[in-house]
Motif scaffolding. Structure first.
Motif, mmCIF file in Angstrom:
data_model
loop_
_atom_site.group_PDB
_atom_site.id
_atom_site.type_symbol
_atom_site.label_atom_id
_atom_site.label_comp_id
_atom_site.label_asym_id
_atom_site.label_seq_id
_atom_site.Cartn_x
_atom_site.Cartn_y
_atom_site.Cartn_z
ATOM 1 N N VAL A 104 0.805 -1.128 0.066
ATOM 2 C CA VAL A 104 -0.001 -0.137 -0.216
ATOM 3 C C VAL A 104 0.858 0.986 -0.045
ATOM 4 O O VAL A 104 1.762 1.348 0.636
ATOM 5 C CB VAL A 104 -1.090 0.027 1.186
ATOM 6 C CG1 VAL A 104 -1.749 1.380 1.319
ATOM 7 C CG2 VAL A 104 -1.794 -1.099 1.198
ATOM 8 N N ASP A 105 0.482 2.332 -0.653
ATOM 9 C CA ASP A 105 1.256 3.566 -0.770
ATOM 10 C C ASP A 105 0.511 4.168 0.353
ATOM 11 O O ASP A 105 -0.483 3.953 0.495
ATOM 12 C CB ASP A 105 0.950 4.393 -2.034
ATOM 13 C CG ASP A 105 1.486 3.592 -3.259
ATOM 14 O OD1 ASP A 105 2.728 3.226 -3.001
ATOM 15 O OD2 ASP A 105 1.062 3.942 -4.397
ATOM 16 N N HIS A 106 1.230 5.135 0.992
ATOM 17 C CA HIS A 106 0.949 5.976 2.137
ATOM 18 C C HIS A 106 -0.275 7.116 1.636
ATOM 19 O O HIS A 106 -1.002 7.193 2.618
ATOM 20 C CB HIS A 106 2.019 6.734 2.714
ATOM 21 C CG HIS A 106 3.071 6.069 3.398
ATOM 22 N ND1 HIS A 106 2.676 5.331 4.659
ATOM 23 C CD2 HIS A 106 4.384 5.663 2.894
ATOM 24 C CE1 HIS A 106 3.845 4.591 5.016
ATOM 25 N NE2 HIS A 106 4.853 4.767 4.155
ATOM 26 N N ASP A 107 -0.573 7.149 0.476
ATOM 27 C CA ASP A 107 -1.739 7.780 0.177
ATOM 28 C C ASP A 107 -2.814 7.118 -0.034
ATOM 29 O O ASP A 107 -3.959 7.673 0.452
ATOM 30 C CB ASP A 107 -1.429 8.448 -1.345
ATOM 31 C CG ASP A 107 -0.204 9.306 -1.723
ATOM 32 O OD1 ASP A 107 0.119 10.045 -0.445
ATOM 33 O OD2 ASP A 107 0.093 9.494 -2.661
ATOM 34 N N ASP A 108 -2.684 5.699 0.135
ATOM 35 C CA ASP A 108 -4.007 5.146 0.222
ATOM 36 C C ASP A 108 -4.366 4.883 1.905
ATOM 37 O O ASP A 108 -5.537 4.339 2.009
ATOM 38 C CB ASP A 108 -3.572 3.441 -0.192
ATOM 39 C CG ASP A 108 -3.618 3.553 -1.508
ATOM 40 O OD1 ASP A 108 -3.863 4.416 -2.156
ATOM 41 O OD2 ASP A 108 -2.729 2.262 -2.014
ATOM 42 N N LEU A 109 -3.773 5.399 2.569
ATOM 43 C CA LEU A 109 -4.297 5.256 4.124
ATOM 44 C C LEU A 109 -4.823 6.483 4.440
ATOM 45 O O LEU A 109 -4.474 7.670 4.263
ATOM 46 C CB LEU A 109 -2.805 5.232 4.820
ATOM 47 C CG LEU A 109 -2.304 4.055 4.797
ATOM 48 C CD1 LEU A 109 -0.534 3.914 5.624
ATOM 49 C CD2 LEU A 109 -2.721 2.762 4.994
ATOM 50 N N ASP A 110 -6.175 6.163 5.191
ATOM 51 C CA ASP A 110 -7.050 7.338 5.308
ATOM 52 C C ASP A 110 -6.480 8.348 6.677
ATOM 53 O O ASP A 110 -6.683 9.640 6.492
ATOM 54 C CB ASP A 110 -8.285 6.959 5.733
ATOM 55 C CG ASP A 110 -8.375 5.983 6.990
ATOM 56 O OD1 ASP A 110 -7.233 5.545 7.167
ATOM 57 O OD2 ASP A 110 -9.504 5.397 7.271
ATOM 58 N N SER A 111 -5.773 7.931 7.616
ATOM 59 C CA SER A 111 -5.270 8.716 8.690
ATOM 60 C C SER A 111 -3.818 8.239 8.930
ATOM 61 O O SER A 111 -3.828 7.618 9.873
ATOM 62 C CB SER A 111 -6.160 8.582 9.816
ATOM 63 O OG SER A 111 -5.525 9.322 10.888
ATOM 64 N N LEU A 112 -2.982 8.456 8.307
ATOM 65 C CA LEU A 112 -1.472 7.980 8.262
ATOM 66 C C LEU A 112 -1.030 8.363 9.623
ATOM 67 O O LEU A 112 -0.436 7.425 10.417
ATOM 68 C CB LEU A 112 -0.672 8.613 7.264
ATOM 69 C CG LEU A 112 0.676 8.145 7.261
ATOM 70 C CD1 LEU A 112 0.987 6.350 6.995
ATOM 71 C CD2 LEU A 112 1.651 8.821 6.328
ATOM 72 N N ALA A 113 -1.259 9.509 10.247
ATOM 73 C CA ALA A 113 -0.704 9.917 11.528
ATOM 74 C C ALA A 113 -1.117 9.126 12.645
ATOM 75 O O ALA A 113 -0.652 8.398 13.392
ATOM 76 C CB ALA A 113 -0.811 11.534 12.183
#
Length: 142
Positions: A116-125
């Motif tokens: 998964v690319d980090h852009d695919d994560l809804d709330s990376l933090a």
């Protein structure tokens, strides 16, 4: 066997998703954790037995990374090891190799794991904070 139980084929796909090691710590004593819980006594929902509804932690319901998942449902949800009601099976999950997601190209009988690319994560933090919390966990879980 309950329709929501993992078949041998689903279990093998789940173990392969973690390269035959625990996705959290790398131990070899795996279990197949349901991301959407089956509930007490199981369910007739066939989707609960699909590989995409599983992740491979070590231990069992009270010990290892599987135990951590059961005792820390919010953190486990942020890691993608548990899914909230309505959350899709394709939601990303964290592994010691990085974030992954189940894909099936609209073929309900074939599931594979993709990075998964980090852009695919809804709330990376929030998700990265959950990873930090997991990594700092008390070693008594093993």
């Amino acid at each position: 066997m309950s329709q929501s139980a993992f078949s041998d084929q689903s279990r093998m796909a789940i173990y392969t998703a973690g390269d035959h090691r625990c996705i959290g710590c790398g131990r070899p004593d795996l279990t197949a954790q349901h991301r959407h819980a089956r509930g007490m006594g199981g369910s007739r929902d066939r989707r609960l037995g699909l590989p995409a509804n599983g992740v491979p932690p070590c231990g069992h319901g009270t010990a290892g990374c599987h135990g951590w998942t059961e005792h820390h449902p919010i953190g486990a949800t942020l890691l993608g090891w548990r899914l909230a009601t309505g959350q899709p099976l394709k939601a990303p999950f964290w592994t010691r190799f990085g974030w992954r997601r189940w894909t099936n190209d609209d073929d309900p009988d074939f599931w594979a794991v993709a990075y998964v690319d980090h852009d695919d994560l809804d709330s990376l933090a929030s998700r990265l904070a959950a990873v930090d919390t997991f990594r700092a966990r008390d070693t008594c879980w093993h």
